[in-house]
Design a protein around this motif. Structure first.
Motif, PDB file in Angstrom:
ATOM      1  N   VAL A   1      -3.836   2.516  -9.747  1.00 34.67           N
ATOM      2  CA  VAL A   1      -2.986   3.707  -9.653  1.00 34.67           C
ATOM      3  C   VAL A   1      -3.358   4.719 -10.720  1.00 34.67           C
ATOM      4  N   THR A   2      -3.887   4.234 -11.843  1.00 31.30           N
ATOM      5  CA  THR A   2      -4.272   5.117 -12.949  1.00 31.30           C
ATOM      6  C   THR A   2      -5.268   6.185 -12.505  1.00 31.30           C
ATOM      7  N   TYR A   3      -6.143   5.841 -11.577  1.00 25.99           N
ATOM      8  CA  TYR A   3      -7.218   6.747 -11.190  1.00 25.99           C
ATOM      9  C   TYR A   3      -6.773   7.804 -10.183  1.00 25.99           C
ATOM     10  N   PHE A   4      -5.577   7.660  -9.646  1.00 23.84           N
ATOM     11  CA  PHE A   4      -5.047   8.663  -8.726  1.00 23.84           C
ATOM     12  C   PHE A   4      -4.154   9.680  -9.439  1.00 23.84           C
ATOM     13  N   ILE A   5      -3.624   9.293 -10.596  1.00 21.47           N
ATOM     14  CA  ILE A   5      -2.655  10.154 -11.288  1.00 21.47           C
ATOM     15  C   ILE A   5      -3.227  11.523 -11.634  1.00 21.47           C
ATOM     16  N   PRO A   6      -4.414  11.623 -12.285  1.00 21.67           N
ATOM     17  CA  PRO A   6      -4.904  12.965 -12.634  1.00 21.67           C
ATOM     18  C   PRO A   6      -5.235  13.824 -11.422  1.00 21.67           C
TER      19      PRO A   6
ATOM     20  N   SER B   1       4.774  13.606 -12.286  1.00 19.11           N
ATOM     21  CA  SER B   1       5.551  13.585 -13.526  1.00 19.11           C
ATOM     22  C   SER B   1       5.165  14.728 -14.457  1.00 19.11           C
ATOM     23  N   PHE B   2       3.887  15.091 -14.465  1.00 21.50           N
ATOM     24  CA  PHE B   2       3.449  16.152 -15.375  1.00 21.50           C
ATOM     25  C   PHE B   2       3.967  17.510 -14.913  1.00 21.50           C
ATOM     26  N   LEU B   3       4.070  17.704 -13.618  1.00 19.63           N
ATOM     27  CA  LEU B   3       4.690  18.913 -13.094  1.00 19.63           C
ATOM     28  C   LEU B   3       6.177  18.946 -13.462  1.00 19.63           C
ATOM     29  N   LEU B   4       6.849  17.817 -13.341  1.00 18.14           N
ATOM     30  CA  LEU B   4       8.278  17.766 -13.663  1.00 18.14           C
ATOM     31  C   LEU B   4       8.528  18.029 -15.145  1.00 18.14           C
ATOM     32  N   ILE B   5       7.626  17.539 -15.996  1.00 21.81           N
ATOM     33  CA  ILE B   5       7.750  17.822 -17.429  1.00 21.81           C
ATOM     34  C   ILE B   5       7.660  19.322 -17.673  1.00 21.81           C
ATOM     35  N   LYS B   6       6.667  19.953 -17.036  1.00 27.94           N
ATOM     36  CA  LYS B   6       6.471  21.393 -17.201  1.00 27.94           C
ATOM     37  C   LYS B   6       7.717  22.167 -16.757  1.00 27.94           C
ATOM     38  N   VAL B   7       8.272  21.810 -15.608  1.00 30.87           N
ATOM     39  CA  VAL B   7       9.467  22.486 -15.107  1.00 30.87           C
ATOM     40  C   VAL B   7      10.645  22.239 -16.042  1.00 30.87           C
TER      41      VAL B   7
ATOM     42  N   ARG C   1       0.837  -1.210   0.000  1.00 33.26           N
ATOM     43  CA  ARG C   1       0.000   0.000   0.000  1.00 33.26           C
ATOM     44  C   ARG C   1       0.866   1.252   0.000  1.00 33.26           C
ATOM     45  N   LEU C   2       1.979   1.196   0.712  1.00 37.71           N
ATOM     46  CA  LEU C   2       2.892   2.335   0.707  1.00 37.71           C
ATOM     47  C   LEU C   2       3.550   2.490  -0.652  1.00 37.71           C
ATOM     48  N   ARG C   3       3.920   1.370  -1.270  1.00 36.29           N
ATOM     49  CA  ARG C   3       4.508   1.439  -2.605  1.00 36.29           C
ATOM     50  C   ARG C   3       3.483   1.900  -3.635  1.00 36.29           C
ATOM     51  N   PHE C   4       2.243   1.487  -3.464  1.00 35.86           N
ATOM     52  CA  PHE C   4       1.160   1.940  -4.341  1.00 35.86           C
ATOM     53  C   PHE C   4       0.992   3.454  -4.232  1.00 35.86           C
ATOM     54  N   GLY C   5       0.985   3.966  -3.000  1.00 37.56           N
ATOM     55  CA  GLY C   5       0.855   5.405  -2.802  1.00 37.56           C
ATOM     56  C   GLY C   5       2.037   6.168  -3.363  1.00 37.56           C
ATOM     57  N   ALA C   6       3.248   5.621  -3.170  1.00 33.65           N
ATOM     58  CA  ALA C   6       4.442   6.282  -3.701  1.00 33.65           C
ATOM     59  C   ALA C   6       4.411   6.324  -5.221  1.00 33.65           C
ATOM     60  N   LEU C   7       3.952   5.229  -5.848  1.00 31.97           N
ATOM     61  CA  LEU C   7       3.865   5.187  -7.304  1.00 31.97           C
ATOM     62  C   LEU C   7       2.847   6.201  -7.823  1.00 31.97           C
ATOM     63  N   SER C   8       1.724   6.334  -7.125  1.00 37.65           N
ATOM     64  CA  SER C   8       0.713   7.318  -7.520  1.00 37.65           C
ATOM     65  C   SER C   8       1.288   8.724  -7.463  1.00 37.65           C
ATOM     66  N   LEU C   9       2.026   9.020  -6.396  1.00 37.38           N
ATOM     67  CA  LEU C   9       2.626  10.349  -6.258  1.00 37.38           C
ATOM     68  C   LEU C   9       3.663  10.611  -7.347  1.00 37.38           C
TER      69      LEU C   9
END
Length: 328
Positions: free
Chosen positions: A282-287, A54-60, A41-49
């Motif tokens: 995890v797909t549903y947490f990304i956006p 990633s989209f913020l990092l792309i922008k930066v 569950r912790l790894r799942f949460g870390a992967l979601s984060l």
């Protein structure tokens, strides 16, 4: 993020070898997986984060470097992580010209093309919108699978989910306002990037399923090929930067090492431990995370239609994954 096409369902995955995870689960249950030091569950949460940010990092990253340079750096750092993992586990790259030829196509469709399209799209659209466009991949995947996969049969629930999902896309884009204030080119690039994933995975299923190579081996080869593709493209269409801004460079390094390399390893571990159905959530947490990060850190604006439309998109995507009871 990529997709595994698996028995009438499109499951978000991360490499050309995710079918190996399904094979691992089918092995003798008397040999359970070793207990992980970190709860899934912790790894799942870390992967979601990680994937959400990633989209913020792309922008930066695009604030200091050209989009192709951002994508090349992302793939290069990700490949280094997987190469290190292969060295530790003493894995070798796959053999055979046929496998490498198919991996070249997979690398383009699942890495080089969508990563570049997202980087270019974020020159003109917010990272929040790019993250929501990414969530349409299950919708594209379901629509394509009905055409390309003969064993995939539509149901009323799944067709309703497809329609609901694309209604959510129109809501996000503000269709009733004539898409005013929307950069059509950037949005189209982000949607095409999300479409590239299921196209790639349908190709992977038809060409690379059952090769016998390990997940790590195929993933490492795929990222290596994508890196070489971007190296060639970047040298042709961009020039060497006159200076190297530190913050964008750090963003690209984090995007590659965490959002590409390490994320692939974590995702595969989740699939092997809890199964693809749970791991795909995890797909549903990304956006959600992408939108929150864009608003809180980058100060991007958010109208009511964006989160409402995103919820509709995710609801529709969830319905497209519902299978008839007899096929579960």
């Amino acid at each position: 993020m990529c997709y595994e096409v698996r028995a009438r369902i499109l499951v978000p995955m991360t490499s050309a070898a995710t079918t190996a995870a399904t094979r691992n689960q089918a092995r003798d249950t008397t040999n359970p997986l070793p207990r992980r030091a970190l709860d899934w569950r912790l790894r799942f949460g870390a992967l979601s984060l990680v994937w959400g940010f990633s989209f913020l990092l792309i922008k930066v990253g695009t604030h200091g470097y050209a989009p192709f340079q951002v994508t090349f750096g992302r793939l290069l750092f990700g490949t280094v992580v997987l190469a290190a993992a292969m060295a530790v586990k003493r894995e070798r790259l796959p053999r055979g010209a046929r496998i490498w030829a198919h991996l070249t196509v997979a690398a383009f469709l699942l890495n080089a093309l969508p990563f570049s399209l997202f980087a270019y799209s974020e020159l003109t659209i917010p990272s929040t919108l790019a993250g929501i466009c990414n969530a349409t991949s299950p919708l594209w995947g379901m629509a394509l699978s009905l055409v390309a996969l003969s064993e995939d049969r539509p149901t009323r629930v799944r067709v309703a989910g497809l329609g609901l999902g694309f209604l959510g896309v129109l809501t996000v884009l503000g269709a009733w306002q004539g898409f005013s204030g929307l950069d059509a080119r950037g949005t189209a690039m982000a949607l095409l990037a999300s479409l590239s994933y299921p196209i790639g995975w349908i190709y992977v299923r038809r060409t690379l399923a059952g090769t016998g190579a390990s997940h790590l081996s195929l993933t490492g080869a795929q990222l290596l090929l994508a890196t070489l593709q971007l190296a060639a493209i970047t040298s042709l269409f961009t020039s060497v930067p006159a200076h190297f801004p530190l913050l964008p460079l750090l963003a690209i390094a984090a995007l590659g090492t965490l959002g590409t390399g390490l994320a692939l390893l974590v995702q595969y571990g989740l699939v092997a431990e809890v199964g693809p159905t749970t791991a795909q959530m995890v797909t549903y947490f990304i956006p959600v995370i992408a939108a929150a990060a864009g608003v809180a850190i980058l100060g991007e604006s958010l109208t009511w239609s964006t989160p409402v439309g995103a919820v509709i998109v995710l609801a529709g995507a969830g319905l497209t994954q519902v299978r008839p009871r007899e096929n579960r």
